[in-house]
Design a protein around this motif. Structure first.
Motif, short mmCIF file in Angstrom:
data_model
loop_
_atom_site.label_atom_id
_atom_site.label_comp_id
_atom_site.label_asym_id
_atom_site.label_seq_id
_atom_site.Cartn_x
_atom_site.Cartn_y
_atom_site.Cartn_z
N TRP A 118 92.92 27.27 -67.36
CA TRP A 118 92.07 26.84 -66.25
C TRP A 118 92.11 25.32 -66.11
CZ3 TRP A 118 87.89 23.76 -65.18
CH2 TRP A 118 87.28 23.95 -63.93
N TRP A 119 91.91 24.61 -67.22
CA TRP A 119 91.92 23.15 -67.20
C TRP A 119 93.32 22.62 -66.84
CZ3 TRP A 119 88.28 19.51 -66.97
CH2 TRP A 119 86.97 19.90 -67.24
N LEU A 152 93.46 22.71 -63.14
CA LEU A 152 92.59 21.69 -62.54
C LEU A 152 93.21 20.30 -62.66
CD1 LEU A 152 89.77 21.15 -61.20
CD2 LEU A 152 88.98 20.56 -63.51
N GLU A 203 88.51 17.54 -54.12
CA GLU A 203 88.63 17.97 -55.51
C GLU A 203 87.45 18.85 -55.94
OE1 GLU A 203 91.23 17.94 -57.36
OE2 GLU A 203 92.37 16.78 -55.90
N ARG A 216 88.34 22.18 -54.51
CA ARG A 216 89.43 22.79 -55.28
C ARG A 216 88.93 23.32 -56.61
NH1 ARG A 216 93.63 21.62 -58.76
NH2 ARG A 216 92.92 19.51 -59.18
N ALA A 217 88.07 22.54 -57.28
CA ALA A 217 87.50 22.99 -58.55
C ALA A 217 86.67 24.27 -58.35
CB ALA A 217 86.64 21.89 -59.17
N LEU A 246 88.85 27.24 -57.96
CA LEU A 246 89.41 27.65 -59.24
C LEU A 246 88.38 28.35 -60.13
CD1 LEU A 246 91.61 24.54 -60.08
CD2 LEU A 246 92.42 26.83 -59.45
N ASP A 306 82.85 24.30 -65.99
CA ASP A 306 84.05 25.13 -66.01
C ASP A 306 83.65 26.60 -66.18
OD1 ASP A 306 83.70 25.73 -68.78
OD2 ASP A 306 85.14 24.21 -69.42
#
Length: 130
Positions: free
Chosen positions: A21-22, A25, A82, A85-86, A89, A109
């Motif tokens: 995931w990170w 990102l 961003e 987008r985060a 995700l 997260d």
């Protein structure tokens, strides 16, 4: 004697999944993926490669129980893009008592670890960094 910052360690339930995931990102590369730990490094050849600390995701038995005592602040070129987008995700916005006029957005997260997306630098601020 000298100390060098090697990595930031993120306790988690699923190191492989959270590291992936990170990686998505940040645009980083997964250099080790295991059930007990996974490692991210900056994209090869990027300005951060060899400069930014790695991220080490380590499996721990307990879940997240309180606000992080340490978190990352991420500086985007476009904060709104961003943040969106985060969220796409799987990140969520969290309210930790941020002032109304804050220039950052606090997010979590998929496992609840907080991070902030800061405002973009102005052109004048960027000029002073060069």
């Amino acid at each position: 004697m000298t100390l060098n910052w090697q990595c930031i360690v993120v306790d988690c339930d699923d190191p492989r999944q959270l590291a992936a995931w990170w990686a998505e990102l940040l645009g980083w590369r997964l250099t080790h993926a295991g059930d007990d730990e996974s490692v991210l490094e900056p994209a090869e050849g990027s300005p951060q490669d060899g400069v930014s600390p790695d991220m080490l995701f380590v499996k721990v038995p307990e879940g997240k129980a309180a606000k992080n005592r340490l978190h990352m602040d991420l500086r985007p070129d476009d904060q709104a893009a961003e943040v969106a987008r985060a969220e796409a995700l799987g990140a969520t916005r969290v309210d930790l008592g941020r002032p109304d006029d804050a220039s950052w957005v606090t997010m979590a997260d998929p496992e609840g670890n907080e991070f902030c997306i800061l405002r973009a630098f102005t052109p004048e601020e960027l000029a002073t960094l060069e």
